[in-house]
Design a protein around this motif. Structure first.
Motif, mmCIF file in Angstrom:
data_model
loop_
_atom_site.group_PDB
_atom_site.id
_atom_site.type_symbol
_atom_site.label_atom_id
_atom_site.label_comp_id
_atom_site.label_asym_id
_atom_site.label_seq_id
_atom_site.Cartn_x
_atom_site.Cartn_y
_atom_site.Cartn_z
ATOM 1 N N ASN A 32 90.946 148.134 64.162
ATOM 2 C CA ASN A 32 91.380 147.097 65.102
ATOM 3 C C ASN A 32 90.222 146.303 65.685
ATOM 4 O OD1 ASN A 32 94.146 147.282 64.909
ATOM 5 N ND2 ASN A 32 94.325 148.781 66.547
ATOM 6 N N ALA A 33 89.150 146.973 66.046
ATOM 7 C CA ALA A 33 88.022 146.286 66.690
ATOM 8 C C ALA A 33 87.427 145.211 65.779
ATOM 9 C CB ALA A 33 86.971 147.298 67.129
ATOM 10 N N PRO A 34 87.082 145.509 64.534
ATOM 11 C CA PRO A 34 86.544 144.456 63.672
ATOM 12 C C PRO A 34 87.554 143.335 63.418
ATOM 13 C CG PRO A 34 86.074 146.604 62.722
ATOM 14 C CD PRO A 34 86.991 146.825 63.887
ATOM 15 N N ALA A 35 88.813 143.672 63.286
ATOM 16 C CA ALA A 35 89.828 142.645 63.060
ATOM 17 C C ALA A 35 89.911 141.706 64.254
ATOM 18 C CB ALA A 35 91.181 143.289 62.771
ATOM 19 N N HIS A 39 88.958 137.627 64.406
ATOM 20 C CA HIS A 39 89.926 136.607 64.839
ATOM 21 C C HIS A 39 89.328 135.615 65.835
ATOM 22 C CE1 HIS A 39 93.298 138.164 62.688
ATOM 23 N NE2 HIS A 39 93.378 139.279 63.383
ATOM 24 N N THR A 40 88.226 135.952 66.461
ATOM 25 C CA THR A 40 87.655 135.042 67.451
ATOM 26 C C THR A 40 87.159 133.742 66.827
ATOM 27 O OG1 THR A 40 85.410 135.946 67.278
ATOM 28 C CG2 THR A 40 86.900 136.980 68.898
ATOM 29 N N GLY A 41 86.864 133.776 65.525
ATOM 30 C CA GLY A 41 86.341 132.580 64.856
ATOM 31 C C GLY A 41 84.854 132.393 65.044
ATOM 32 N N ARG A 42 84.196 133.327 65.696
ATOM 33 C CA ARG A 42 82.756 133.225 65.926
ATOM 34 C C ARG A 42 81.948 133.974 64.874
ATOM 35 N NH1 ARG A 42 82.705 134.960 72.054
ATOM 36 N NH2 ARG A 42 84.547 136.023 71.313
ATOM 37 N N ILE A 43 82.622 134.733 64.029
ATOM 38 C CA ILE A 43 81.918 135.531 63.030
ATOM 39 C C ILE A 43 81.768 134.755 61.726
ATOM 40 C CG2 ILE A 43 82.053 137.622 61.619
ATOM 41 C CD1 ILE A 43 83.302 138.976 64.059
ATOM 42 N N TRP A 44 82.841 134.114 61.324
ATOM 43 C CA TRP A 44 82.836 133.404 60.040
ATOM 44 C C TRP A 44 83.964 132.387 60.103
ATOM 45 C CZ3 TRP A 44 84.560 136.154 54.917
ATOM 46 C CH2 TRP A 44 84.265 135.360 53.806
ATOM 47 N N THR A 45 83.730 131.198 59.652
ATOM 48 C CA THR A 45 84.754 130.154 59.676
ATOM 49 C C THR A 45 84.868 129.515 58.303
ATOM 50 O OG1 THR A 45 83.160 128.473 60.387
ATOM 51 C CG2 THR A 45 84.378 129.633 62.120
ATOM 52 N N GLY A 46 85.899 128.742 58.133
ATOM 53 C CA GLY A 46 86.112 128.022 56.885
ATOM 54 C C GLY A 46 87.290 128.578 56.117
ATOM 55 N N PRO A 47 87.621 127.948 54.984
ATOM 56 C CA PRO A 47 88.788 128.348 54.209
ATOM 57 C C PRO A 47 88.689 129.777 53.648
ATOM 58 C CG PRO A 47 87.832 126.297 53.339
ATOM 59 C CD PRO A 47 86.977 126.758 54.458
ATOM 60 N N VAL A 48 87.518 130.148 53.192
ATOM 61 C CA VAL A 48 87.354 131.508 52.646
ATOM 62 C C VAL A 48 87.511 132.534 53.763
ATOM 63 C CG1 VAL A 48 85.801 133.090 51.442
ATOM 64 C CG2 VAL A 48 85.912 130.694 50.744
ATOM 65 N N ALA A 49 86.979 132.209 54.929
ATOM 66 C CA ALA A 49 87.112 133.108 56.080
ATOM 67 C C ALA A 49 88.575 133.268 56.461
ATOM 68 C CB ALA A 49 86.311 132.581 57.263
ATOM 69 N N LYS A 50 89.331 132.185 56.390
ATOM 70 C CA LYS A 50 90.758 132.240 56.722
ATOM 71 C C LYS A 50 91.506 133.137 55.729
ATOM 72 C CE LYS A 50 92.821 128.823 58.737
ATOM 73 N NZ LYS A 50 93.438 127.545 59.070
ATOM 74 N N THR A 51 91.166 133.022 54.449
ATOM 75 C CA THR A 51 91.777 133.874 53.422
ATOM 76 C C THR A 51 91.416 135.338 53.669
ATOM 77 O OG1 THR A 51 91.704 132.093 51.809
ATOM 78 C CG2 THR A 51 91.937 134.324 50.946
ATOM 79 N N PHE A 52 90.139 135.572 53.950
ATOM 80 C CA PHE A 52 89.677 136.935 54.225
ATOM 81 C C PHE A 52 90.387 137.502 55.449
ATOM 82 C CE2 PHE A 52 86.863 139.962 56.338
ATOM 83 C CZ PHE A 52 86.598 140.842 55.305
ATOM 84 N N ASP A 53 90.539 136.683 56.478
ATOM 85 C CA ASP A 53 91.217 137.107 57.705
ATOM 86 C C ASP A 53 92.646 137.552 57.401
ATOM 87 O OD1 ASP A 53 91.483 137.561 60.462
ATOM 88 O OD2 ASP A 53 92.318 135.560 60.760
ATOM 89 N N GLY A 54 93.345 136.803 56.558
ATOM 90 C CA GLY A 54 94.709 137.178 56.174
ATOM 91 C C GLY A 54 94.745 138.503 55.429
ATOM 92 N N GLU A 55 93.793 138.674 54.515
ATOM 93 C CA GLU A 55 93.717 139.938 53.772
ATOM 94 C C GLU A 55 93.404 141.100 54.714
ATOM 95 O OE1 GLU A 55 94.174 140.829 50.458
ATOM 96 O OE2 GLU A 55 95.114 138.850 50.399
ATOM 97 N N ASP A 57 94.117 141.317 57.874
ATOM 98 C CA ASP A 57 95.338 141.589 58.628
ATOM 99 C C ASP A 57 96.344 142.404 57.811
ATOM 100 O OD1 ASP A 57 94.825 140.594 61.104
ATOM 101 O OD2 ASP A 57 95.809 138.665 60.766
ATOM 102 N N ARG A 58 96.531 142.032 56.563
ATOM 103 C CA ARG A 58 97.486 142.763 55.710
ATOM 104 C C ARG A 58 97.058 144.214 55.513
ATOM 105 N NH1 ARG A 58 98.069 137.785 53.735
ATOM 106 N NH2 ARG A 58 96.481 137.843 52.121
ATOM 107 N N HIS A 59 95.782 144.410 55.202
ATOM 108 C CA HIS A 59 95.296 145.783 54.993
ATOM 109 C C HIS A 59 95.364 146.598 56.281
ATOM 110 C CE1 HIS A 59 94.134 145.266 50.879
ATOM 111 N NE2 HIS A 59 93.394 144.219 51.169
ATOM 112 N N ASN A 60 94.995 145.977 57.377
ATOM 113 C CA ASN A 60 95.055 146.662 58.668
ATOM 114 C C ASN A 60 96.493 147.063 58.985
ATOM 115 O OD1 ASN A 60 94.216 147.691 61.130
ATOM 116 N ND2 ASN A 60 94.043 145.710 62.114
ATOM 117 N N GLY A 61 97.429 146.150 58.756
ATOM 118 C CA GLY A 61 98.844 146.456 58.998
ATOM 119 C C GLY A 61 99.352 147.584 58.124
ATOM 120 N N ARG A 62 98.936 147.600 56.871
ATOM 121 C CA ARG A 62 99.372 148.662 55.964
ATOM 122 C C ARG A 62 98.839 150.019 56.410
ATOM 123 N NH1 ARG A 62 97.784 146.522 50.241
ATOM 124 N NH2 ARG A 62 98.183 148.691 49.712
ATOM 125 N N VAL A 63 97.582 150.044 56.833
ATOM 126 C CA VAL A 63 96.992 151.305 57.303
ATOM 127 C C VAL A 63 97.710 151.775 58.564
ATOM 128 C CG1 VAL A 63 94.902 152.317 58.307
ATOM 129 C CG2 VAL A 63 94.749 150.952 56.230
#
Length: 99
Positions: A32-35, A39-55, A57-63
């Motif tokens: 949860n902490a890294p996720a 999400h703050t947007g201060r770590i990494w931004t851009g389209p690839v970051a958005k895709t990574f963020d979605g992934e 979230d999905r993995h975190n939710g599954r766990v």
């Protein structure tokens, strides 16, 4: 009437729950902490970051879901398991499950 004793299977299930529950909560908190930080947007931004963020979230939710499912299944199994059994049944259970 035969003497009743604590069910060794129920005790083993309760011990498993006491062992597993803190580990699942620790894993949940570790993810949860890294996720949240991501999400703050201060770590990494851009389209690839958005895709990574979605992934992420999905993995975190599954766990999270898997951990809660395991805990709920174990709790349910404990409630289904008799608290006491006869001495003979306790010996049979202990042999069967190598307790």
């Amino acid at each position: 009437m035969p003497e009743m004793v604590p069910n060794p299977l129920r005790e083993a299930l309760q011990d498993a729950l006491r062992t597993i529950e803190p580990l699942i909560h620790e894993m949940r908190d570790a993810l949860n902490a890294p996720a949240k930080n991501f999400h703050t947007g201060r770590i990494w931004t851009g389209p690839v970051a958005k895709t990574f963020d979605g992934e992420l979230d999905r993995h975190n939710g599954r766990v999270q879901h898997a951990g809660e499912t395991i805990l709920n299944d174990l709790r349910w199994q404990i409630t289904r398991t008799a608290a006491e059994v006869t001495e003979q049944q306790a010996l049979e259970i202990s042999r069967r499950y190598d307790l």
